[in-house]
Write an enzyme that holds these catalytic residues in place. Structure first.
Site, mmCIF file in Angstrom:
data_model
loop_
_atom_site.group_PDB
_atom_site.id
_atom_site.type_symbol
_atom_site.label_atom_id
_atom_site.label_comp_id
_atom_site.label_asym_id
_atom_site.label_seq_id
_atom_site.Cartn_x
_atom_site.Cartn_y
_atom_site.Cartn_z
ATOM 1 N N SER A 279 0.861 -1.195 0.000
ATOM 2 C CA SER A 279 0.000 0.000 0.000
ATOM 3 C C SER A 279 0.893 1.240 0.000
ATOM 4 C CB SER A 279 -0.880 0.006 1.250
ATOM 5 O OG SER A 279 -0.071 0.202 2.403
ATOM 6 N N ASP B 94 -1.412 -1.647 -3.930
ATOM 7 C CA ASP B 94 -2.786 -1.566 -3.420
ATOM 8 C C ASP B 94 -3.335 -0.144 -3.635
ATOM 9 O OD1 ASP B 94 -4.996 -2.597 -2.132
ATOM 10 O OD2 ASP B 94 -4.092 -2.736 -0.156
ATOM 11 N N HIS B 95 -4.538 0.091 -3.142
ATOM 12 C CA HIS B 95 -5.248 1.382 -3.271
ATOM 13 C C HIS B 95 -4.364 2.591 -3.574
ATOM 14 C CE1 HIS B 95 -9.132 -0.023 -1.631
ATOM 15 N NE2 HIS B 95 -8.371 -0.872 -0.961
ATOM 16 N N ASP C 191 -7.626 3.415 -7.378
ATOM 17 C CA ASP C 191 -8.872 3.439 -6.627
ATOM 18 C C ASP C 191 -9.575 4.780 -6.840
ATOM 19 O OD1 ASP C 191 -10.934 3.511 -4.856
ATOM 20 O OD2 ASP C 191 -9.742 3.069 -3.068
ATOM 21 N N GLU D 49 -11.685 0.093 -9.009
ATOM 22 C CA GLU D 49 -12.755 -0.121 -8.030
ATOM 23 C C GLU D 49 -13.913 0.831 -8.299
ATOM 24 O OE1 GLU D 49 -11.657 -0.488 -3.871
ATOM 25 O OE2 GLU D 49 -13.473 0.549 -3.230
ATOM 26 N N GLU E 70 -8.544 1.879 5.935
ATOM 27 C CA GLU E 70 -7.333 1.186 5.546
ATOM 28 C C GLU E 70 -6.266 2.227 5.332
ATOM 29 O OE1 GLU E 70 -6.914 -2.550 3.016
ATOM 30 O OE2 GLU E 70 -6.405 -0.979 1.603
ATOM 31 N N HIS F 277 -13.092 -2.640 5.344
ATOM 32 C CA HIS F 277 -11.689 -2.825 5.736
ATOM 33 C C HIS F 277 -11.594 -2.916 7.260
ATOM 34 C CE1 HIS F 277 -10.347 -0.850 1.765
ATOM 35 N NE2 HIS F 277 -9.955 -2.100 1.717
ATOM 36 N N GLY F 278 -10.630 -3.674 7.727
ATOM 37 C CA GLY F 278 -10.479 -3.821 9.174
ATOM 38 C C GLY F 278 -11.290 -5.021 9.638
ATOM 39 N N HIS G 260 -12.036 -7.073 -1.434
ATOM 40 C CA HIS G 260 -11.372 -6.233 -0.419
ATOM 41 C C HIS G 260 -12.135 -6.349 0.882
ATOM 42 C CE1 HIS G 260 -8.740 -3.405 -2.856
ATOM 43 N NE2 HIS G 260 -9.338 -4.117 -3.790
ATOM 44 N N GLY G 261 -11.454 -6.053 1.980
ATOM 45 C CA GLY G 261 -12.151 -5.948 3.256
ATOM 46 C C GLY G 261 -12.850 -7.227 3.660
ATOM 47 N N SER H 237 -11.796 -9.467 6.000
ATOM 48 C CA SER H 237 -11.472 -9.998 7.336
ATOM 49 C C SER H 237 -12.744 -10.337 8.085
ATOM 50 C CB SER H 237 -10.702 -8.963 8.158
ATOM 51 O OG SER H 237 -9.510 -8.636 7.520
ATOM 52 N N ASN I 82 -7.814 -9.750 -0.946
ATOM 53 C CA ASN I 82 -6.827 -8.962 -0.219
ATOM 54 C C ASN I 82 -6.849 -9.316 1.262
ATOM 55 O OD1 ASN I 82 -6.494 -7.757 -2.665
ATOM 56 N ND2 ASN I 82 -6.944 -5.681 -1.984
ATOM 57 N N ASP J 134 -4.901 -8.236 4.877
ATOM 58 C CA ASP J 134 -3.952 -7.380 5.584
ATOM 59 C C ASP J 134 -4.187 -7.484 7.090
ATOM 60 O OD1 ASP J 134 -2.046 -5.517 6.208
ATOM 61 O OD2 ASP J 134 -3.072 -3.795 5.339
ATOM 62 N N THR J 135 -5.393 -7.126 7.514
ATOM 63 C CA THR J 135 -5.703 -7.121 8.945
ATOM 64 C C THR J 135 -5.374 -8.459 9.614
ATOM 65 O OG1 THR J 135 -7.506 -5.608 8.406
ATOM 66 C CG2 THR J 135 -7.567 -6.626 10.588
HETATM 67 ZN ZN LIG Z 1 -8.828 -2.605 -0.080
#
Ligand SMILES: [Zn+2]
Length: 344
Positions: A53, A95-96, A131, A161, A169, A214-215, A251-252, A254, A273, A275-276
């Site tokens: 990112s 990323d974004h 993005d 997107e 994020e 996200h998160g 995305h997002g 999690s 994707n 990350d978290t």
């Molecule tokens: Zn994302």
């Protein structure tokens, strides 16, 4: 294996569609996290995607340099050098990148690949994400189309997107986004397909939103509607034919249920994707080490601590292994175990 080239990357994406699995695309911000992804992919015998990112790239360049282009090049160069030692293919992605950051992040990285190609070197990255989801769709596509043309000339895949991923994020919050923007409409998907398919032969990935955030949140907070993806893909296929169906990005994700992940894959998600979840796995291992060995990592009451416990290689090594395990869990969830093209 070496970093996947354009033909191999396209083959990877096609294979995922044909066999109903998806690639984990894991965010990294250091040598250790990049190595953790390679280790996890190799042990899960899945190809995959390492992504950076803007914030992760700035971090990788060092806290007094904070140069996101330099940091991204630095991580990509490392992965190019070590990927050979792992029996899987990996692709590199950024990323974004919001419209206002294009000239300070994405474009300089495309230029770097253009320079490398003129010098007979392989591309630096395989794909980049633009993005433009904060913009009205027309403005988003007015930027995306010429960018896709430019990327295609250098065998780069572009991710775009439409719609908004909720949550936060990299310090960028989607707060105040109208609720309906969390779900991309079939009309928007048709417009994306129409605009981007005008770039003949170009390969792109599409992050449609279906309630993603996200998160990570407690169960019940996120209302994923993977059927949004099906409706959009059906509309696109009906109007433009089967070949126009999107290669989708999740995305997002999690905290998503396994059924939701599988449903999304069945509707054309090829890249998820992550990350978290890998951030937590990494930190969990560090915290475990520190809490178990606090009297070794700290000099308590005039003692000298224990060098074997405060050497960063010890806890970063544990973190690398723990993050690799989380990557393997992702591969399993994405039905990717054993799918690498390296042995094919
Ligand atoms: Zn994302």
């Amino acid at each position: 294996m070496p970093i996947a080239d354009y033909a191999m990357y396209c083959r990877m994406l096609e294979r995922a569609i044909e066999n109903h699995f998806a690639y984990p695309a894991i965010n990294v911000s250091s040598l250790t996290t990049a190595n953790a992804v390679l280790k996890g992919l190799a042990e899960g015998r899945s190809d995959g995607i390492i992504q950076v990112s803007t914030g992760g790239a700035a971090f990788a360049s060092g806290s007094s340099v904070k140069d996101m282009v330099l940091g991204a090049i630095s991580i990509a160069t490392h992965v190019h050098r070590v990927a050979d030692r792992y029996p899987i293919y990996v692709a590199l992605h950024t990323d974004h990148c919001q419209a206002q950051l294009l000239n300070s992040f994405l474009i300089p990285l495309v230029e770097e690949t253009e320079r490398r190609r003129r010098a007979g070197l392989p591309n630096l990255f395989n794909s980049h994400m633009f993005d433009g989801s904060a913009l009205p769709l027309k403005e988003n596509l007015d930027i995306a189309v010429p960018l896709l043309e430019r990327c295609h000339r250098s065998e780069l895949v572009l991710e775009v997107e439409a719609g908004v991923v909720g949550g936060e994020e990299d310090g960028i919050k989607a707060e105040g986004a109208p609720a309906e923007k969390l779900y991309t409409t079939p009309e928007d998907m048709l417009e994306v397909a129409r605009s981007l398919s005008a770039v003949k032969g170009a390969r792109f990935l599409f992050a449609a939103t279906f309630g993603n955030v996200h998160g990570v949140y407690k169960p019940g907070h996120v209302k994923l509607k993977p059927a949004i993806l099906k409706d959009g893909q059906d509309a696109v296929e009906k109007k433009y034919g089967r070949d126009a169906r999107f290669y989708l990005v999740f995305h997002g994700g999690s905290g998503s249920l396994l059924e939701e992940i599988h449903e999304a894959i069945d509707y054309g998600v090829v890249k998820m994707n992550i990350d978290t979840d890998t951030q937590y796995a990494f930190t969990r291992a560090v915290a475990d080490h520190m809490l178990r060995h606090y009297d070794g990592v700290l000099k308590v009451d005039g003692e000298v601590g224990n060098k074997k416990q405060y050497d960063p290689r010890v806890y970063l090594g544990l973190a690398e292994a723990a993050m690799a395990e989380r990557v393997k869990a992702a591969i399993t969830a994405l039905r990717g175990v054993g799918t690498t093209l390296a042995s094919a």
